[in-house]
Motif scaffolding. Structure first.
Motif, PDB file in Angstrom:
ATOM      1  N   VAL A 270       0.857  -1.185   0.000  1.00 29.77           N
ATOM      2  CA  VAL A 270       0.000   0.000   0.000  1.00 29.77           C
ATOM      3  C   VAL A 270       0.897   1.239   0.000  1.00 29.77           C
ATOM      4  N   ALA A 271       0.801   2.035  -1.060  1.00 28.57           N
ATOM      5  CA  ALA A 271       1.655   3.227  -1.181  1.00 28.57           C
ATOM      6  C   ALA A 271       0.880   4.456  -0.726  1.00 28.57           C
ATOM      7  N   ALA A 272       0.965   4.745   0.568  1.00 25.52           N
ATOM      8  CA  ALA A 272       0.250   5.903   1.110  1.00 25.52           C
ATOM      9  C   ALA A 272       1.172   7.113   1.242  1.00 25.52           C
ATOM     10  N   ALA A 273       2.455   6.943   0.937  1.00 23.34           N
ATOM     11  CA  ALA A 273       3.403   8.054   1.086  1.00 23.34           C
ATOM     12  C   ALA A 273       3.197   9.103   0.003  1.00 23.34           C
ATOM     13  N   ALA A 274       3.528  10.346   0.341  1.00 23.83           N
ATOM     14  CA  ALA A 274       3.558  11.424  -0.654  1.00 23.83           C
ATOM     15  C   ALA A 274       5.021  11.580  -1.057  1.00 23.83           C
ATOM     16  N   VAL A 275       5.410  10.807  -2.051  1.00 25.51           N
ATOM     17  CA  VAL A 275       6.811  10.773  -2.474  1.00 25.51           C
ATOM     18  C   VAL A 275       7.099  12.008  -3.329  1.00 25.51           C
ATOM     19  N   ALA A 276       8.216  12.666  -3.062  1.00 26.15           N
ATOM     20  CA  ALA A 276       8.587  13.819  -3.898  1.00 26.15           C
ATOM     21  C   ALA A 276       8.858  13.305  -5.306  1.00 26.15           C
ATOM     22  N   ASP A 277       8.246  13.949  -6.284  1.00 31.22           N
ATOM     23  CA  ASP A 277       8.398  13.475  -7.659  1.00 31.22           C
ATOM     24  C   ASP A 277       9.791  13.762  -8.211  1.00 31.22           C
ATOM     25  N   ASN A 302      12.322  11.334  -9.651  1.00 29.42           N
ATOM     26  CA  ASN A 302      12.565  10.219  -8.737  1.00 29.42           C
ATOM     27  C   ASN A 302      11.964   8.957  -9.322  1.00 29.42           C
ATOM     28  N   PRO A 303      12.451   7.801  -8.923  1.00 25.59           N
ATOM     29  CA  PRO A 303      11.819   6.570  -9.392  1.00 25.59           C
ATOM     30  C   PRO A 303      10.398   6.489  -8.822  1.00 25.59           C
ATOM     31  N   ASP A 304       9.471   5.970  -9.590  1.00 23.04           N
ATOM     32  CA  ASP A 304       8.114   5.770  -9.090  1.00 23.04           C
ATOM     33  C   ASP A 304       8.087   4.425  -8.360  1.00 23.04           C
ATOM     34  N   ILE A 305       8.029   4.499  -7.042  1.00 19.64           N
ATOM     35  CA  ILE A 305       8.131   3.281  -6.214  1.00 19.64           C
ATOM     36  C   ILE A 305       6.965   2.342  -6.508  1.00 19.64           C
ATOM     37  N   LEU A 306       5.775   2.916  -6.524  1.00 13.42           N
ATOM     38  CA  LEU A 306       4.568   2.114  -6.726  1.00 13.42           C
ATOM     39  C   LEU A 306       4.586   1.398  -8.076  1.00 13.42           C
ATOM     40  N   VAL A 319      -1.775  -1.355  -3.979  1.00 13.53           N
ATOM     41  CA  VAL A 319      -2.791  -0.333  -3.737  1.00 13.53           C
ATOM     42  C   VAL A 319      -2.113   1.037  -3.727  1.00 13.53           C
ATOM     43  N   GLY A 320      -2.591   1.924  -4.587  1.00 14.00           N
ATOM     44  CA  GLY A 320      -2.027   3.273  -4.641  1.00 14.00           C
ATOM     45  C   GLY A 320      -2.981   4.289  -4.057  1.00 14.00           C
ATOM     46  N   PHE A 321      -2.486   5.483  -3.848  1.00 14.39           N
ATOM     47  CA  PHE A 321      -3.311   6.610  -3.416  1.00 14.39           C
ATOM     48  C   PHE A 321      -3.236   7.686  -4.491  1.00 14.39           C
ATOM     49  N   ALA A 322      -4.310   8.407  -4.677  1.00 13.66           N
ATOM     50  CA  ALA A 322      -4.301   9.509  -5.636  1.00 13.66           C
ATOM     51  C   ALA A 322      -4.962  10.717  -4.988  1.00 13.66           C
ATOM     52  N   ALA A 323      -4.171  11.759  -4.799  1.00 20.25           N
ATOM     53  CA  ALA A 323      -4.710  13.002  -4.254  1.00 20.25           C
ATOM     54  C   ALA A 323      -4.978  13.923  -5.429  1.00 20.25           C
ATOM     55  N   GLU A 324      -6.226  14.277  -5.651  1.00 19.14           N
ATOM     56  CA  GLU A 324      -6.584  15.090  -6.829  1.00 19.14           C
ATOM     57  C   GLU A 324      -7.402  16.297  -6.387  1.00 19.14           C
ATOM     58  N   THR A 325      -7.371  17.332  -7.223  1.00 14.10           N
ATOM     59  CA  THR A 325      -8.176  18.516  -6.907  1.00 14.10           C
ATOM     60  C   THR A 325      -9.402  18.628  -7.812  1.00 14.10           C
ATOM     61  N   ASP A 334      -7.119   6.657 -14.417  1.00 13.44           N
ATOM     62  CA  ASP A 334      -5.971   6.738 -15.313  1.00 13.44           C
ATOM     63  C   ASP A 334      -4.718   6.187 -14.614  1.00 13.44           C
ATOM     64  N   LYS A 335      -4.514   6.572 -13.343  1.00 14.08           N
ATOM     65  CA  LYS A 335      -3.354   6.076 -12.577  1.00 14.08           C
ATOM     66  C   LYS A 335      -3.441   4.578 -12.345  1.00 14.08           C
ATOM     67  N   LEU A 336      -4.666   4.102 -12.109  1.00 13.45           N
ATOM     68  CA  LEU A 336      -4.881   2.670 -11.876  1.00 13.45           C
ATOM     69  C   LEU A 336      -4.374   1.854 -13.060  1.00 13.45           C
ATOM     70  N   ARG A 338      -2.467   3.059 -15.772  1.00 16.59           N
ATOM     71  CA  ARG A 338      -1.105   3.402 -16.169  1.00 16.59           C
ATOM     72  C   ARG A 338      -0.081   2.717 -15.267  1.00 16.59           C
ATOM     73  N   LYS A 339      -0.346   2.703 -13.953  1.00 17.18           N
ATOM     74  CA  LYS A 339       0.617   2.106 -13.020  1.00 17.18           C
ATOM     75  C   LYS A 339       0.367   0.606 -12.807  1.00 17.18           C
ATOM     76  N   LYS A 340      -0.665   0.053 -13.500  1.00 11.85           N
ATOM     77  CA  LYS A 340      -1.000  -1.380 -13.398  1.00 11.85           C
ATOM     78  C   LYS A 340      -1.263  -1.820 -11.949  1.00 11.85           C
TER      79      LYS A 340
HETATM   80  N1  CTP Z   1       4.201   7.162  -5.660  1.00 18.43           N
HETATM   81  C1  CTP Z   1       5.333   6.382  -5.497  1.00 18.43           C
HETATM   82  N2  CTP Z   1       6.543   6.841  -5.905  1.00 18.43           N
HETATM   83  C2  CTP Z   1       6.676   8.042  -6.480  1.00 18.43           C
HETATM   84  C3  CTP Z   1       5.535   8.852  -6.648  1.00 18.43           C
HETATM   85  C4  CTP Z   1       4.319   8.387  -6.223  1.00 18.43           C
HETATM   86  O1  CTP Z   1       5.221   5.283  -4.963  1.00 18.43           O
HETATM   87  N3  CTP Z   1       7.864   8.453  -6.866  1.00 18.43           N
HETATM   88  C5  CTP Z   1       2.882   6.656  -5.246  1.00 18.43           C
HETATM   89  C6  CTP Z   1       2.243   7.383  -4.109  1.00 18.43           C
HETATM   90  O2  CTP Z   1       2.604   6.800  -2.868  1.00 18.43           O
HETATM   91  C7  CTP Z   1       0.763   7.219  -4.407  1.00 18.43           C
HETATM   92  C8  CTP Z   1       0.712   7.275  -5.911  1.00 18.43           C
HETATM   93  O3  CTP Z   1       2.009   6.840  -6.340  1.00 18.43           O
HETATM   94  O4  CTP Z   1       0.287   5.952  -4.020  1.00 18.43           O
HETATM   95  C9  CTP Z   1       0.458   8.660  -6.401  1.00 18.43           C
HETATM   96  O5  CTP Z   1       0.652   8.690  -7.758  1.00 18.43           O
HETATM   97  P1  CTP Z   1       1.291   9.935  -8.514  1.00 18.43           P
HETATM   98  O6  CTP Z   1       1.090   9.693  -9.965  1.00 18.43           O
HETATM   99  O7  CTP Z   1       2.655  10.227  -8.076  1.00 18.43           O
HETATM  100  O8  CTP Z   1       0.391  11.040  -7.961  1.00 18.43           O
HETATM  101  P2  CTP Z   1       0.641  12.507  -8.153  1.00 18.43           P
HETATM  102  O9  CTP Z   1       1.950  12.946  -7.586  1.00 18.43           O
HETATM  103  O10 CTP Z   1      -0.581  13.152  -7.641  1.00 18.43           O
HETATM  104  O11 CTP Z   1       0.773  12.518  -9.745  1.00 18.43           O
HETATM  105  P3  CTP Z   1       0.446  13.685 -10.687  1.00 18.43           P
HETATM  106  O12 CTP Z   1       1.348  14.752 -10.188  1.00 18.43           O
HETATM  107  O13 CTP Z   1       0.812  13.135 -12.011  1.00 18.43           O
HETATM  108  O14 CTP Z   1      -1.019  13.911 -10.505  1.00 18.43           O
END
Ligand code: CTP
Length: 398
Positions: A270-277, A302-306, A319-325, A334-336, A338-340
């Motif tokens: 479960v990827a609940a972290a807000a990872v810096a992109d 950064n590498p996309d961990i999820l 399981v991913g999280f998506a914070a949207e406005t 779309d994230k579901l 794209r990230k499989k």
């Molecule tokens: N995530 C991750 N590794 C990253 C970035 C994000 O594992 N480097 C995970 C987060 O923990 C979360 C999900 O991916 O579960 C969020 O997806 P992401 O596409 O990064 O969301 P946003 O940052 O909101 O993307 P965007 O800016 O494209 O909307």
């Protein structure tokens, strides 16, 4: 279902009327119930009501020679397999947190080694008050204490919000499931909190993630019997009981720690972290001095961990999280794909009341072919509902 000995503590609040139905349901489940009332509780319901429903005299006094001659308070504390305080008032939670023993119920809570479940009930402003939340935070850190609820909705005082006691049937269901360990044998890997990307030895790029949602999920999974590895960025939260925390700072460190945990038999991620992109390409070895009027910091992705976990040859359930406005469902779906992912938990962060630093959240869980909506509730409460939803999809997966 095994018959247990349950001590139901009733404190002063209008929700005490629901506790009559609760003890009736617990009796129907085959449990032995003894009710302990505080002085305040007796202003709402009479002891006779509970005596009639349980078949046992209600205990309400610490200094009652007659009652003490029967089952003394220490014996009563030992008798209980579970102490369920419903309703738990703001005052009682404060006294429990302070370790008071100035009435029978608080004394029993100090004397018992049994688990203590609290079903809070109070006005929404009292619930969100910083002092109540501080008490709640400390109580939730204690492995002996479980917090069930509260729910959001209409309140007796006319307010609307968080603070309603869970319904009697829901509490009875919690008790029925309390000794079950449905996740025993599973290894959950959860990320939480922000990451920090160094600019120089004293500065970094980060975000406002509090880590509360991920920590609440970790606690819920551990309570349900799972082995939990919580890979956490820097947050001010204590390690939840029964959880193995791996502390990291940067996204790259989080990536390494997650892959190590997943390789160690991770069944579910479960990827609940807000990872810096992005991270700084070349962090300065020494503190940057303000010698220039303008400066440019070059960043790289950064590498996309999820995504990287979902792309493993035999990935865990992801399981991913998506914070949207805006267009929340559209972007989440779309994230579901794209990230499989197997599931995504979407929340609308344009709503000021929920999200990042808040204690409450409202989310929509989306998977291929379905979705489920969860109205605003405490993150601790929501974590338990999410856990159920995740397990239902996990078990349905071929
Ligand atoms: N995530 C991750 N590794 C990253 C970035 C994000 O594992 N480097 C995970 C987060 O923990 C979360 C999900 O991916 O579960 C969020 O997806 P992401 O596409 O990064 O969301 P946003 O940052 O909101 O993307 P965007 O800016 O494209 O909307």
């Amino acid at each position: 279902m095994a018959s247990r000995q349950i001590l139901v503590g009733v404190t002063g609040g209008i929700a005490a009327y629901k506790s009559a139905e609760l003890v009736r349901l617990l009796g129907k489940q085959g449990h032995r119930v003894i009710v302990v009332m505080t002085e305040g509780a007796k202003a709402f319901v009479t002891p006779l009501t509970f005596q009639a429903l349980t078949g046992s005299p209600v205990r309400d006094s610490l200094l009652d020679p007659e009652a003490e001659a029967g089952m003394g308070h220490i014996e009563l504390a030992r008798w209980a397999d579970l102490v369920l305080i419903a309703p738990a008032s703001a005052d009682f939670m404060a006294r429990l947190n302070a370790g008071m023993a100035d009435d029978l119920l608080s004394t029993l809570c100090l004397a018992t080694t049994a688990p203590i479940a609290l079903a809070p009930a109070m006005n929404q402003a009292m619930w969100s008050n910083a002092r109540t939340q501080a008490n709640l935070d400390r109580l939730s850190q204690d492995a002996q204490i479980h917090v069930w609820g509260p729910a959001a909705g209409d309140q007796a005082c006319g307010d609307v919000g968080l603070g309603r006691m869970l319904e009697a049937a829901e509490l009875a269901e919690r008790v029925a499931g309390f000794w079950e360990r449905p996740l025993a044998g599973m290894h959950w890997v959860i990320t939480a909190g922000p990451t920090r990307e160094s600019i120089d030895p004293v500065r970094y790029i980060s975000n406002h993630s509090s880590g509360k949602m991920g920590y609440a999920l970790a606690r819920a999974a551990a309570d349900a019997g799972a082995r939990v590895t919580l890979v956490s960025g820097p947050v001010g939260l204590p390690v939840p009981a029964g959880v193995d925390r791996v502390s990291v700072e940067s996204a790259e460190q989080m990536y390494e720690a997650v892959h190590a945990a997943v390789a160690d038999g991770g069944d579910l991620f479960v990827a609940a972290a807000a990872v810096a992109d992005y991270r700084v390409i070349d962090p300065a070895a020494q503190k940057i001095k303000k010698s220039r009027d303008r400066m440019t910091i070059e960043l790289t992705r950064n590498p996309d961990i999820l995504s990287s976990v979902a792309a493993l040859p035999s990935p865990p359930f992801t399981v991913g999280f998506a914070a949207e406005t805006h267009d929340v469902e559209h972007y989440a779906r779309d994230k579901l794909t794209r990230k499989k992912l197997d599931m995504i938990v979407a929340n609308d962060v344009s709503d000021q009341r929920i999200g990042f630093n808040s204690d409450v959240n409202a989310v929509t869980v989306i998977w291929d072919g379905g979705q489920q909506q969860f109205p605003m509730s405490a993150k601790t409460q929501l974590a338990e509902q999410l856990l159920e939803s995740i397990m239902a999809r996990y078990q349905a997966k071929p």
